[in-house]
Design a protein around this motif. Structure first.
Motif, PDB file in Angstrom:
ATOM      1  N   THR A 104       0.818  -1.209   0.000  1.00  0.00           N
ATOM      2  CA  THR A 104       0.000   0.000   0.000  1.00  0.00           C
ATOM      3  C   THR A 104       0.860   1.270   0.000  1.00  0.00           C
ATOM      4  N   THR A 105       2.050   1.193  -0.551  1.00  0.00           N
ATOM      5  CA  THR A 105       2.962   2.335  -0.575  1.00  0.00           C
ATOM      6  C   THR A 105       2.295   3.598  -1.115  1.00  0.00           C
ATOM      7  N   LYS A 106       1.499   3.445  -2.152  1.00  0.00           N
ATOM      8  CA  LYS A 106       0.860   4.592  -2.797  1.00  0.00           C
ATOM      9  C   LYS A 106      -0.003   5.371  -1.820  1.00  0.00           C
ATOM     10  N   LEU A 107      -0.596   4.687  -0.841  1.00  0.00           N
ATOM     11  CA  LEU A 107      -1.502   5.338   0.090  1.00  0.00           C
ATOM     12  C   LEU A 107      -0.770   6.215   1.097  1.00  0.00           C
ATOM     13  N   ILE A 108       0.463   5.840   1.435  1.00  0.00           N
ATOM     14  CA  ILE A 108       1.170   6.579   2.478  1.00  0.00           C
ATOM     15  C   ILE A 108       2.273   7.478   1.931  1.00  0.00           C
ATOM     16  N   GLN A 109       2.594   7.368   0.647  1.00  0.00           N
ATOM     17  CA  GLN A 109       3.653   8.216   0.112  1.00  0.00           C
ATOM     18  C   GLN A 109       3.188   9.655  -0.049  1.00  0.00           C
ATOM     19  N   SER A 110       1.876   9.853  -0.169  1.00  0.00           N
ATOM     20  CA  SER A 110       1.347  11.181  -0.488  1.00  0.00           C
ATOM     21  C   SER A 110       0.315  11.625   0.537  1.00  0.00           C
ATOM     22  N   ILE A 111       0.695  11.646   1.794  1.00  0.00           N
ATOM     23  CA  ILE A 111      -0.193  12.131   2.844  1.00  0.00           C
ATOM     24  C   ILE A 111      -0.482  13.609   2.635  1.00  0.00           C
ATOM     25  N   LEU A 112       0.539  14.357   2.317  1.00  0.00           N
ATOM     26  CA  LEU A 112       0.429  15.804   2.113  1.00  0.00           C
ATOM     27  C   LEU A 112       0.133  16.145   0.657  1.00  0.00           C
ATOM     28  N   GLY A 113       0.874  15.539  -0.244  1.00  0.00           N
ATOM     29  CA  GLY A 113       0.807  15.919  -1.651  1.00  0.00           C
ATOM     30  C   GLY A 113      -0.540  15.723  -2.301  1.00  0.00           C
ATOM     31  N   ARG A 114      -1.298  14.746  -1.840  1.00  0.00           N
ATOM     32  CA  ARG A 114      -2.612  14.514  -2.450  1.00  0.00           C
ATOM     33  C   ARG A 114      -3.558  15.691  -2.233  1.00  0.00           C
ATOM     34  N   GLY A 115      -3.226  16.558  -1.255  1.00  0.00           N
ATOM     35  CA  GLY A 115      -4.048  17.728  -0.991  1.00  0.00           C
ATOM     36  C   GLY A 115      -3.577  18.986  -1.701  1.00  0.00           C
ATOM     37  N   LEU A 116      -2.498  18.884  -2.468  1.00  0.00           N
ATOM     38  CA  LEU A 116      -2.040  20.046  -3.246  1.00  0.00           C
ATOM     39  C   LEU A 116      -2.787  20.036  -4.581  1.00  0.00           C
ATOM     40  N   TYR A 117      -4.078  20.300  -4.510  1.00  0.00           N
ATOM     41  CA  TYR A 117      -4.975  20.102  -5.651  1.00  0.00           C
ATOM     42  C   TYR A 117      -4.597  20.948  -6.860  1.00  0.00           C
ATOM     43  N   THR A 118      -4.014  22.095  -6.627  1.00  0.00           N
ATOM     44  CA  THR A 118      -3.741  22.991  -7.744  1.00  0.00           C
ATOM     45  C   THR A 118      -2.718  22.421  -8.712  1.00  0.00           C
ATOM     46  N   LEU A 119      -1.777  21.615  -8.230  1.00  0.00           N
ATOM     47  CA  LEU A 119      -0.707  21.133  -9.113  1.00  0.00           C
ATOM     48  C   LEU A 119      -1.233  20.252 -10.248  1.00  0.00           C
ATOM     49  N   PRO A 120      -2.049  19.232  -9.988  1.00  0.00           N
ATOM     50  CA  PRO A 120      -2.605  18.490 -11.129  1.00  0.00           C
ATOM     51  C   PRO A 120      -3.655  19.278 -11.903  1.00  0.00           C
ATOM     52  N   LEU A 121      -4.430  20.126 -11.182  1.00  0.00           N
ATOM     53  CA  LEU A 121      -5.486  20.870 -11.866  1.00  0.00           C
ATOM     54  C   LEU A 121      -4.923  21.886 -12.853  1.00  0.00           C
ATOM     55  N   GLU A 122      -3.756  22.433 -12.599  1.00  0.00           N
ATOM     56  CA  GLU A 122      -3.178  23.412 -13.519  1.00  0.00           C
ATOM     57  C   GLU A 122      -2.929  22.797 -14.894  1.00  0.00           C
ATOM     58  N   TRP A 123      -2.623  21.512 -14.937  1.00  0.00           N
ATOM     59  CA  TRP A 123      -2.462  20.833 -16.228  1.00  0.00           C
ATOM     60  C   TRP A 123      -3.807  20.719 -16.945  1.00  0.00           C
ATOM     61  N   TRP A 124      -4.867  20.459 -16.190  1.00  0.00           N
ATOM     62  CA  TRP A 124      -6.197  20.355 -16.793  1.00  0.00           C
ATOM     63  C   TRP A 124      -6.658  21.709 -17.334  1.00  0.00           C
ATOM     64  N   TYR A 125      -6.426  22.757 -16.560  1.00  0.00           N
ATOM     65  CA  TYR A 125      -6.824  24.089 -17.011  1.00  0.00           C
ATOM     66  C   TYR A 125      -5.978  24.555 -18.197  1.00  0.00           C
ATOM     67  N   ALA A 126      -4.773  23.995 -18.330  1.00  0.00           N
ATOM     68  CA  ALA A 126      -3.943  24.314 -19.491  1.00  0.00           C
ATOM     69  C   ALA A 126      -4.425  23.576 -20.739  1.00  0.00           C
ATOM     70  N   SER A 127      -5.164  22.491 -20.535  1.00  0.00           N
ATOM     71  CA  SER A 127      -5.609  21.651 -21.657  1.00  0.00           C
ATOM     72  C   SER A 127      -7.036  21.943 -22.101  1.00  0.00           C
ATOM     73  N   PHE A 128      -7.843  22.446 -21.172  1.00  0.00           N
ATOM     74  CA  PHE A 128      -9.263  22.662 -21.469  1.00  0.00           C
ATOM     75  C   PHE A 128      -9.683  24.063 -21.047  1.00  0.00           C
ATOM     76  N   SER A 129     -10.746  24.539 -21.637  1.00  0.00           N
ATOM     77  CA  SER A 129     -11.290  25.842 -21.256  1.00  0.00           C
ATOM     78  C   SER A 129     -11.815  25.789 -19.828  1.00  0.00           C
ATOM     79  N   ALA A 130     -11.597  26.876 -19.087  1.00  0.00           N
ATOM     80  CA  ALA A 130     -12.109  26.943 -17.720  1.00  0.00           C
ATOM     81  C   ALA A 130     -13.632  26.812 -17.695  1.00  0.00           C
ATOM     82  N   ASN A 131     -14.295  27.184 -18.786  1.00  0.00           N
ATOM     83  CA  ASN A 131     -15.755  27.077 -18.864  1.00  0.00           C
ATOM     84  C   ASN A 131     -16.226  25.633 -18.910  1.00  0.00           C
ATOM     85  N   ASP A 132     -15.296  24.713 -19.217  1.00  0.00           N
ATOM     86  CA  ASP A 132     -15.647  23.298 -19.313  1.00  0.00           C
ATOM     87  C   ASP A 132     -15.269  22.517 -18.058  1.00  0.00           C
TER      88      ASP A 132
END
Length: 251
Positions: A104-132
């Motif tokens: 279950t390494t994946k579950l405990i490696q990112s106790i903090l990082g999984r809450g840095l929502y902006t980092l993955p979302l910035e890639w989505w906003y770079a790929s799609f319109s904010a209206n979508d």
């Protein structure tokens, strides 16, 4: 003879503070300006058809932070047979008797990082319109469930529906009731919320959050808690600016 839980916690299990501190140190280093996260993300995606324009836009604007692929470059893969992630190298070296090499390494490696929502979302906003893209806070589902569901269904273009009878039954997949067959009543939800709440509804006169504003059963020191808040807050501010939506978080 049977050994106690306390014995295993003391001699074989890393504490939550140990794991959080190790991850925090890793992320500070990886996410610093010019750090490994930024460098490698730029190397592999900076000239891609999808993201080149976004990298250039951010380079030209000093107010924008670089795109970073957090999971890929700040956590990485297995280091050795006994060291599943680089962030735990020192912990394992100092305490070889303790156990961390688990499936279950994946579950405990990112106790903090999984809450840095902006980092993955910035890639989505770079790929799609904010209206979508539609974002809402979990707190909205608890505090204003009918309006939240109506807003979401409207965004998706679904027919108008009165969610009052549905949400009056409670919340699903919470409070020990897994799945969507049995709801947890709102009274039970409120009891869980009150017992697990981490933040008081107050701030100091400067408007900043301090450990004095926080009560918690999470077993970490006040010092680490303050470091955590100070590290996370800029990423939450980026999230709110990116999405145009502010969640009711005091950090």
């Amino acid at each position: 003879s049977h050994l106690s839980e306390e014995y295993y916690r003391k001699h074989h299990i890393f504490s939550f503070e140990d794991l959080l501190r190790a991850e925090l140190n890793t992320l500070r280093e990886c996410l610093k300006p010019g750090g490994f996260g930024e460098t490698m993300s730029r190397k592999f995606f900076g000239h891609s058809t999808t993201f080149e324009d976004e990298f250039n836009r951010r380079d030209a604007d000093d107010t924008l932070e670089p795109l970073v692929d957090l999971d890929e470059y700040c956590y990485g893969g297995r280091v050795s047979k006994n060291v599943p992630r680089e962030q735990w190298s020192e912990l394992i070296a100092d305490h070889p008797e303790k156990i961390i090499n688990l499936p279950t390494t994946k579950l405990i490696q990112s106790i903090l990082g999984r809450g840095l929502y902006t980092l993955p979302l910035e890639w989505w906003y770079a790929s799609f319109s904010a209206n979508d893209i539609y974002m809402f806070c979990n707190e909205d589902l608890r505090e204003r469930p009918v309006e939240s569901m109506s807003d979401l269904s409207g965004f998706l273009g679904l027919p108008t529906f009165n969610f009052t009878n549905v949400v009056s039954k409670g919340m699903y997949n919470v409070g020990g009731n897994e799945g969507y067959d049995k709801p947890t009543s709102w009274d039970e939800v409120e009891e869980v919320h009150e017992s697990e709440s981490l933040f008081l509804d107050k701030k100091d006169t400067s408007g900043s959050t301090s450990v004095n504003d926080i009560w918690s059963d999470i077993p970490i020191s006040a010092e680490l808690l303050q470091e955590f808040i100070e590290f996370v807050k800029p990423y939450n501010d980026r999230l709110f600016q990116l999405t145009g939506k502010r969640c009711p978080w005091n950090y």
